[in-house]
Design a protein around this motif. Structure first.
Motif, PDB file in Angstrom:
ATOM      1  N   UNK A 135       0.746  -1.411  -0.007  1.00 30.29           N
ATOM      2  CA  UNK A 135       0.025   0.036  -0.005  1.00 30.29           C
ATOM      3  C   UNK A 135       0.734   1.212  -0.044  1.00 30.29           C
ATOM      4  N   UNK A 136       1.750   1.253   0.866  1.00 26.77           N
ATOM      5  CA  UNK A 136       2.828   2.254   0.755  1.00 26.77           C
ATOM      6  C   UNK A 136       3.517   2.626  -0.663  1.00 26.77           C
ATOM      7  N   UNK A 137       3.863   1.333  -1.138  1.00 27.56           N
ATOM      8  CA  UNK A 137       4.556   1.580  -2.434  1.00 27.56           C
ATOM      9  C   UNK A 137       3.815   2.284  -3.289  1.00 27.56           C
ATOM     10  N   UNK A 138       2.076   1.658  -3.458  1.00 30.62           N
ATOM     11  CA  UNK A 138       1.223   2.234  -4.496  1.00 30.62           C
ATOM     12  C   UNK A 138       0.883   4.015  -4.065  1.00 30.62           C
ATOM     13  N   UNK A 139       1.197   4.293  -2.815  1.00 32.45           N
ATOM     14  CA  UNK A 139       0.895   5.710  -2.300  1.00 32.45           C
ATOM     15  C   UNK A 139       2.023   6.358  -2.784  1.00 32.45           C
ATOM     16  N   UNK A 140       2.986   5.944  -2.567  1.00 33.61           N
ATOM     17  CA  UNK A 140       4.436   6.660  -2.916  1.00 33.61           C
ATOM     18  C   UNK A 140       4.305   6.417  -4.549  1.00 33.61           C
ATOM     19  N   UNK A 141       3.905   5.763  -5.204  1.00 31.08           N
ATOM     20  CA  UNK A 141       4.117   5.796  -6.715  1.00 31.08           C
ATOM     21  C   UNK A 141       3.044   7.036  -7.334  1.00 31.08           C
ATOM     22  N   UNK A 142       2.043   6.857  -6.625  1.00 26.76           N
ATOM     23  CA  UNK A 142       1.162   8.228  -6.834  1.00 26.76           C
ATOM     24  C   UNK A 142       1.304   9.302  -6.647  1.00 26.76           C
ATOM     25  N   UNK A 143       1.885   9.312  -5.369  1.00 25.49           N
ATOM     26  CA  UNK A 143       2.866  10.484  -5.183  1.00 25.49           C
ATOM     27  C   UNK A 143       3.714  11.009  -6.130  1.00 25.49           C
ATOM     28  N   UNK A 144       4.579  10.147  -6.427  1.00 23.88           N
ATOM     29  CA  UNK A 144       5.701  10.449  -7.258  1.00 23.88           C
ATOM     30  C   UNK A 144       4.944  10.964  -8.633  1.00 23.88           C
ATOM     31  N   UNK A 145       3.884  10.310  -9.070  1.00 26.05           N
ATOM     32  CA  UNK A 145       3.176  10.827 -10.362  1.00 26.05           C
ATOM     33  C   UNK A 145       2.712  12.262 -10.119  1.00 26.05           C
ATOM     34  N   UNK A 146       2.015  12.677  -8.937  1.00 24.42           N
ATOM     35  CA  UNK A 146       1.547  13.665  -8.481  1.00 24.42           C
ATOM     36  C   UNK A 146       2.497  14.805  -8.525  1.00 24.42           C
ATOM     37  N   UNK A 147       3.407  14.605  -7.940  1.00 23.59           N
ATOM     38  CA  UNK A 147       4.838  15.566  -7.628  1.00 23.59           C
ATOM     39  C   UNK A 147       5.230  15.946  -8.945  1.00 23.59           C
ATOM     40  N   UNK A 148       5.481  14.763  -9.830  1.00 24.40           N
ATOM     41  CA  UNK A 148       5.951  14.894 -11.287  1.00 24.40           C
ATOM     42  C   UNK A 148       4.998  15.714 -12.064  1.00 24.40           C
ATOM     43  N   UNK A 149       3.694  15.682 -12.149  1.00 21.59           N
ATOM     44  CA  UNK A 149       3.030  16.555 -12.943  1.00 21.59           C
ATOM     45  C   UNK A 149       3.082  18.076 -12.261  1.00 21.59           C
ATOM     46  N   UNK A 150       2.892  18.156 -10.836  1.00 25.02           N
ATOM     47  CA  UNK A 150       2.985  19.428 -10.456  1.00 25.02           C
ATOM     48  C   UNK A 150       4.226  20.132 -10.572  1.00 25.02           C
ATOM     49  N   UNK A 151       5.210  19.418 -10.633  1.00 24.19           N
ATOM     50  CA  UNK A 151       6.589  20.218 -10.759  1.00 24.19           C
ATOM     51  C   UNK A 151       6.710  20.669 -12.164  1.00 24.19           C
ATOM     52  N   UNK A 152       6.471  19.658 -12.997  1.00 26.90           N
ATOM     53  CA  UNK A 152       6.663  19.755 -14.419  1.00 26.90           C
ATOM     54  C   UNK A 152       5.793  20.866 -14.836  1.00 26.90           C
ATOM     55  N   UNK A 153       4.514  21.083 -14.382  1.00 31.00           N
ATOM     56  CA  UNK A 153       3.713  22.488 -14.628  1.00 31.00           C
ATOM     57  C   UNK A 153       4.357  23.632 -14.162  1.00 31.00           C
ATOM     58  N   UNK A 154       4.881  23.617 -12.895  1.00 33.22           N
ATOM     59  CA  UNK A 154       5.429  24.779 -12.193  1.00 33.22           C
ATOM     60  C   UNK A 154       6.654  25.089 -12.892  1.00 33.22           C
ATOM     61  N   UNK A 155       7.751  24.160 -13.119  1.00 32.47           N
ATOM     62  CA  UNK A 155       8.932  24.506 -13.670  1.00 32.47           C
ATOM     63  C   UNK A 155       8.927  24.607 -15.269  1.00 32.47           C
ATOM     64  N   UNK A 156       7.760  24.320 -16.006  1.00 32.94           N
ATOM     65  CA  UNK A 156       7.947  24.687 -17.207  1.00 32.94           C
ATOM     66  C   UNK A 156       7.933  25.863 -17.460  1.00 32.94           C
ATOM     67  N   UNK A 157       7.448  26.948 -16.566  1.00 31.66           N
ATOM     68  CA  UNK A 157       7.935  28.366 -16.771  1.00 31.66           C
ATOM     69  C   UNK A 157       9.237  28.859 -16.191  1.00 31.66           C
TER      70      UNK A 157
END
Length: 144
Positions: A48-70
């Motif tokens: 469960x921790x692994x899946x949560x972490x995996x989802x967190x990685x995906x969420x962080x990746x998307x958020x950071x990509x949007x933020x740092x695209x500028x």
């Protein structure tokens, strides 16, 4: 007749010792099963921790990509992703180790169950032989 009774007593003593050994093995097996169950619970929690972490990685990746695209600061994003990837790798290794332990315990459990079954079958055969011998002695005419 006395010799037969002594022999029956010896057989009963051997059967009692085998039963005590079997009880000890069953007790050990129950301990191993409990350990396996604890490992399964830990494995489930890690999963469960692994899946949560995996989802967190995906969420962080998307958020950071949007933020740092500028902003041209891709190094921060890469560092965070690498950290999370390392954590995910560590958790994957832990999951693999726990899975191997569970498999080994299951094999040990199956082996002990087979031994218990064969021991019980042997005990039933010995009981049948004792019953037949007892019946033969009862039906045999008594000599005085």
């Amino acid at each position: 007749e006395r010799h037969a009774l002594v022999e029956q007593l010896q057989q009963a003593t051997v059967a009692a010792a085998a039963t005590a050994d079997l009880r000890k093995e069953i007790s050990l097996l129950l301990g191993q099963v409990a350990e396996r169950d604890r490992n399964i619970v830990r494995l489930s929690a890690h999963s469960e921790s692994f899946h949560k972490m995996q989802r967190e990685v995906e969420r962080v990746d998307e958020a950071l990509t949007k933020f740092y695209s500028q902003v041209d600061a891709r190094q921060v994003l890469t560092k965070k992703i690498n950290q999370l990837s390392t954590e995910v790798s560590k958790k994957s290794e832990e999951l693999a180790k726990l899975s191997e332990k569970c498999k080994a315990l299951e094999l040990s459990y199956d082996s002990l169950l087979q031994r218990c079954f064969h021991e019980r079958e042997s005990e039933r055969e010995r009981e049948g032989e004792r019953d037949r011998e007892r019946e033969r002695l009862i039906l045999q005419p008594t000599l005085y």
